[in-house]
Design a protein around this motif. Structure first.
Motif, PDB file in Angstrom:
ATOM      1  N   ASP A 197      -4.137  -7.798  -4.516  1.00 41.80           N
ATOM      2  CA  ASP A 197      -5.363  -8.310  -5.142  1.00 41.80           C
ATOM      3  C   ASP A 197      -5.632  -9.762  -4.742  1.00 41.80           C
ATOM      4  OD1 ASP A 197      -5.745  -5.894  -6.396  1.00 41.80           O
ATOM      5  OD2 ASP A 197      -5.007  -6.554  -8.355  1.00 41.80           O
ATOM      6  N   GLN A 198      -4.585 -10.554  -4.700  1.00 46.21           N
ATOM      7  CA  GLN A 198      -4.737 -11.971  -4.344  1.00 46.21           C
ATOM      8  C   GLN A 198      -5.288 -12.149  -2.933  1.00 46.21           C
ATOM      9  OE1 GLN A 198      -0.722 -13.302  -4.988  1.00 46.21           O
ATOM     10  NE2 GLN A 198      -1.060 -13.823  -7.152  1.00 46.21           N
ATOM     11  N   ASN A 199      -5.094 -11.131  -2.095  1.00 49.85           N
ATOM     12  CA  ASN A 199      -5.537 -11.220  -0.699  1.00 49.85           C
ATOM     13  C   ASN A 199      -6.730 -10.314  -0.397  1.00 49.85           C
ATOM     14  OD1 ASN A 199      -3.483 -13.001   0.863  1.00 49.85           O
ATOM     15  ND2 ASN A 199      -2.214 -11.729  -0.481  1.00 49.85           N
ATOM     16  N   GLY A 200      -7.338  -9.779  -1.438  1.00 50.62           N
ATOM     17  CA  GLY A 200      -8.520  -8.941  -1.235  1.00 50.62           C
ATOM     18  C   GLY A 200      -8.223  -7.650  -0.506  1.00 50.62           C
ATOM     19  N   LEU A 201      -7.002  -7.143  -0.665  1.00 55.28           N
ATOM     20  CA  LEU A 201      -6.594  -5.910  -0.007  1.00 55.28           C
ATOM     21  C   LEU A 201      -6.482  -4.774  -1.015  1.00 55.28           C
ATOM     22  CD1 LEU A 201      -3.730  -7.354   2.235  1.00 55.28           C
ATOM     23  CD2 LEU A 201      -6.001  -6.635   3.017  1.00 55.28           C
ATOM     24  N   LYS A 202      -6.869  -3.578  -0.595  1.00 57.33           N
ATOM     25  CA  LYS A 202      -6.763  -2.409  -1.457  1.00 57.33           C
ATOM     26  C   LYS A 202      -5.887  -1.363  -0.776  1.00 57.33           C
ATOM     27  CE  LYS A 202      -9.493   1.282  -3.628  1.00 57.33           C
ATOM     28  NZ  LYS A 202      -8.649   1.301  -4.839  1.00 57.33           N
ATOM     29  N   ALA A 203      -4.887  -0.878  -1.489  1.00 58.27           N
ATOM     30  CA  ALA A 203      -4.004   0.169  -0.969  1.00 58.27           C
ATOM     31  C   ALA A 203      -4.669   1.522  -1.190  1.00 58.27           C
ATOM     32  CB  ALA A 203      -2.640   0.113  -1.642  1.00 58.27           C
ATOM     33  N   VAL A 204      -5.560   1.885  -0.292  1.00 54.28           N
ATOM     34  CA  VAL A 204      -6.326   3.124  -0.418  1.00 54.28           C
ATOM     35  C   VAL A 204      -5.409   4.346  -0.417  1.00 54.28           C
ATOM     36  CG1 VAL A 204      -8.024   4.603   0.737  1.00 54.28           C
ATOM     37  CG2 VAL A 204      -8.388   2.137   0.619  1.00 54.28           C
ATOM     38  N   SER A 205      -4.354   4.265   0.385  1.00 54.06           N
ATOM     39  CA  SER A 205      -3.427   5.387   0.530  1.00 54.06           C
ATOM     40  C   SER A 205      -2.010   4.853   0.634  1.00 54.06           C
ATOM     41  CB  SER A 205      -3.781   6.199   1.784  1.00 54.06           C
ATOM     42  OG  SER A 205      -2.808   7.189   2.068  1.00 54.06           O
ATOM     43  N   GLY A 206      -1.058   5.745   0.459  1.00 48.73           N
ATOM     44  CA  GLY A 206       0.344   5.391   0.647  1.00 48.73           C
ATOM     45  C   GLY A 206       1.107   6.588   1.184  1.00 48.73           C
ATOM     46  N   HIS A 207       2.053   6.336   2.071  1.00 45.83           N
ATOM     47  CA  HIS A 207       2.951   7.386   2.554  1.00 45.83           C
ATOM     48  C   HIS A 207       4.147   7.448   1.616  1.00 45.83           C
ATOM     49  CE1 HIS A 207       1.697   8.001   7.039  1.00 45.83           C
ATOM     50  NE2 HIS A 207       0.688   8.132   6.198  1.00 45.83           N
ATOM     51  N   TYR A 208       4.347   8.611   1.021  1.00 47.57           N
ATOM     52  CA  TYR A 208       5.438   8.791   0.061  1.00 47.57           C
ATOM     53  C   TYR A 208       6.304   9.963   0.491  1.00 47.57           C
ATOM     54  CZ  TYR A 208       2.845   5.675  -3.066  1.00 47.57           C
ATOM     55  OH  TYR A 208       2.197   4.591  -3.619  1.00 47.57           O
TER      56      TYR A 208
END
Length: 290
Positions: A87-98
């Motif tokens: 959030d502090q860097n204006g990034l959104k984790a749209v997806s994640g490899h799990y």
């Protein structure tokens, strides 16, 4: 002077224009450029905060995580702590490899439920399965079992407000009695429960055509991995635009694919280093592909 009435009229006209030009609306949504963080697997564990600052500075607005485990979480950070840095860097984790290896093997839901919880905390849209362990994919029957497990995981994700996706390598395109594992996964999974993240590098390297996959399975490939192939050595990656994958032609068919998000990935052969490489790739995409 802009009156409220003029604002409403102008806004309505603009909306009408976009509706009349769906291709334009689609293009506008593609301004977000994502990065699969595995590209920076050597840098992230050492300093997550600084590395993500550099990702944002390179021009990326979305990311795809990797490496989550119940024990170590994300490189020693909890999902809540990682979300704060994003959030502090204006990034959104749209997806994640799990890694859902245990669930795919025997239906044990421990890893699946932990992954769902982490993805929800990150406010992700997709939970993506990155890999099938080799003993689980020997034949057609194995792939049908995997497809069934993916449907089950997809249902659990939907119930949690998420979407499930599956990411390919090249092994899925090996034939078993005349049919590929990937064909089985596409056919045997519910399109409303299981989406696909197409790794364009692995499709091309396996001798297949992404455009043919789009035409045969329109709308199913909601995400892409944009990974280029070195012109001299197909086993190596390179910066986007420097290799042999025809991304310009592929991106023209994004709508047919159903693509909503894409992530740059480079696993090796960085020139001169990973952080410089992602900047080169991001610049090429913003100037030539979207």
């Amino acid at each position: 002077m802009v009156t409220r009435r003029n604002f409403i009229i102008n806004t309505s006209l603009a909306a009408t224009a976009v509706l009349a030009l769906p291709s334009l609306a689609f293009t506008m949504n593609k301004k977000e450029i994502g990065l699969q963080l595995y590209t920076l697997r050597d840098e992230l564990p050492k300093d997550v905060k600084t590395t993500l600052e550099k990702v944002a500075a390179a021009g990326f607005t979305t990311v795809e995580t990797y490496g989550f485990s119940i024990k170590d979480q994300f490189w020693g950070l909890s999902p809540i702590e990682l979300k704060k840095i994003l959030d502090q860097n204006g990034l959104k984790a749209v997806s994640g490899h799990y890694n859902l290896g245990s669930f795919l093997a025997d239906g044990n839901t421990t890893e699946l439920l932990a992954a769902i919880e982490a993805a929800k905390i990150l406010n992700s849209e997709y939970l993506t399965v990155p890999w099938i362990d080799e003993p689980l994919r020997k034949n057609i029957a194995d792939y049908k079992i995997i497809a069934n497990r993916l449907n089950q995981a997809g249902k659990a994700c939907v119930n949690a407000g998420l979407k499930l996706a599956y990411h390919n390598h090249d092994f899925e395109f090996q034939k078993h009695d005349g049919i590929t594992g990937y064909e089985i996964l596409l056919k045997e999974t519910d399109k409303d429960l299981v989406h696909f993240e197409l790794d364009l590098y692995w499709v091309v390297r396996s001798g297949n055509d992404p455009l043919k996959l789009f035409a045969e399975n329109p709308g199913r490939f909601k995400m892409w991995h944009v990974k280029d192939m070195d012109k001299k050595n197909a086993a190596l990656n390179t910066e986007i635009g420097s290799g042999s994958v025809d991304f310009k032609t592929i991106f023209k068919e994004a709508k047919l694919s159903g693509m909503k998000h894409f992530f740059v990935e480079q696993e090796n052969n960085y020139n001169p280093n990973p952080l410089e490489s992602i900047k080169v790739s991001c610049d090429f995409i913003s100037k030539n592909l979207i």
